[in-house]
Design a protein around this motif. Structure first.
Motif, short mmCIF file in Angstrom:
data_model
loop_
_atom_site.label_atom_id
_atom_site.label_comp_id
_atom_site.label_asym_id
_atom_site.label_seq_id
_atom_site.Cartn_x
_atom_site.Cartn_y
_atom_site.Cartn_z
N TYR A 160 0.84 -1.25 -0.03
CA TYR A 160 -0.11 -0.09 -0.03
C TYR A 160 0.84 1.26 0.12
O TYR A 160 0.69 2.29 -0.65
N TRP A 161 1.89 1.33 0.83
CA TRP A 161 2.71 2.33 0.94
C TRP A 161 3.23 2.91 -0.42
O TRP A 161 3.43 3.89 -0.84
N LEU A 162 3.76 1.75 -1.33
CA LEU A 162 4.34 1.94 -2.48
C LEU A 162 3.40 1.74 -3.69
O LEU A 162 3.70 1.98 -4.72
N LYS A 163 2.09 1.63 -3.47
CA LYS A 163 1.05 1.58 -4.28
C LYS A 163 1.48 0.46 -5.42
O LYS A 163 1.47 0.92 -6.52
N ILE A 164 1.81 -0.89 -5.01
CA ILE A 164 2.18 -1.67 -5.92
C ILE A 164 0.93 -2.79 -6.40
O ILE A 164 0.16 -2.95 -5.81
N ASP A 166 -2.38 -3.82 -8.88
CA ASP A 166 -3.48 -3.36 -9.22
C ASP A 166 -4.38 -3.15 -7.97
O ASP A 166 -4.37 -3.89 -6.96
N PRO A 167 -4.83 -1.85 -8.01
CA PRO A 167 -5.50 -1.51 -6.60
C PRO A 167 -6.62 -2.29 -6.11
O PRO A 167 -6.83 -2.61 -4.78
N SER A 168 -7.37 -3.06 -7.03
CA SER A 168 -8.40 -3.89 -6.77
C SER A 168 -8.05 -5.32 -6.25
O SER A 168 -8.65 -6.00 -5.72
N LEU A 169 -6.76 -5.41 -6.34
CA LEU A 169 -6.24 -6.84 -5.97
C LEU A 169 -5.21 -6.78 -4.76
O LEU A 169 -4.61 -7.62 -4.29
N ARG A 170 -4.88 -5.44 -4.50
CA ARG A 170 -3.87 -5.06 -3.49
C ARG A 170 -4.11 -5.76 -2.16
O ARG A 170 -3.24 -6.41 -1.59
N PHE A 171 -5.42 -5.73 -1.64
CA PHE A 171 -5.65 -6.17 -0.45
C PHE A 171 -5.34 -7.85 -0.40
O PHE A 171 -4.59 -8.34 0.53
N GLN A 172 -5.88 -8.46 -1.32
CA GLN A 172 -5.41 -9.79 -1.42
C GLN A 172 -4.22 -10.08 -1.55
O GLN A 172 -3.66 -11.06 -0.90
N SER A 173 -3.42 -9.28 -2.29
CA SER A 173 -1.98 -9.57 -2.19
C SER A 173 -1.35 -9.31 -1.03
O SER A 173 -0.27 -9.96 -0.38
#
Length: 190
Positions: A160-164, A166-173
């Motif tokens: 999240y800090w680096l915005k790595i 796809d935002p829609s998949l970031r939580f699962q990652s």
């Protein structure tokens, strides 16, 4: 610091994470700030990698020579009677072996906890491969056990800090990383 005293501080630090109320961990950058935090009633102290680096004329991001970081950590630990957890960024090493050598110095400085992040500082590969971070965490846990000196590992993921990704998949990652880091031996996740 004696082994017994360091083990007691580790237990105190671990218990602070389990209390029902909020646990605030102020970030010291030198012995004076650490001492002020202790006198203000805080039960433990974290360190700020950026604050330590900048107070010594360096920018954040493992630009402070590691020897200077160790000197600062020793000074902070020796200035207080409460547990100290150190922000060691990504561990100041490219390989697991380098990180382990550095963490050993951190433990011997009297620190009872670390923050270990998975951001790399490399714009081409900004986040460490999950398997490499898992290896680091497991090796650090093994090191602390082999030294018979417990170390609280707070594993940080920088998705999240680096915005790595796809935002829609970031939580699962992020959840995938959190679970892997916990299985590798992390005591806490940031």
């Amino acid at each position: 610091m004696s082994h017994k005293n360091q083990s007691m501080k580790f237990q105190q630090f671990k218990q602070l994470h389990k209390q029902p109320s909020t646990f605030v961990l102020p970030n010291a950058w030198d012995a004076s700030s650490a001492s002020i935090f202790q006198k203000s009633g805080f039960k433990a102290i974290g360190t700020t990698s950026a604050g330590i680096a900048m107070s010594l004329g360096y920018s954040d991001g493992e630009n402070l020579p590691f020897e200077k970081m160790i000197e600062a950590l020793k000074s902070i630990v020796n200035s207080v009677d409460i547990p100290v957890s150190a922000d060691i960024e990504a561990g100041y090493g490219k390989s697991v072996e380098e990180v382990i050598d550095n963490v050993k110095q951190v433990i011997l400085a009297g620190v009872v906890g670390i923050n270990l992040e998975d951001g790399t500082g490399n714009p081409n590969e900004p986040i460490l491969d999950i398997s490499m971070q898992v290896k680091k965490i497991a090796a650090i846990k093994e090191l602390s056990q082999s030294l018979n000196m417990p170390l609280f590992i707070n594993a940080r993921t920088d998705l999240y800090w680096l915005k790595i990704g796809d935002p829609s998949l970031r939580f699962q990652s992020a959840i995938k990383r959190v679970k892997a880091y916990e299985e590798a031996g992390a005591d806490c996740i940031f």
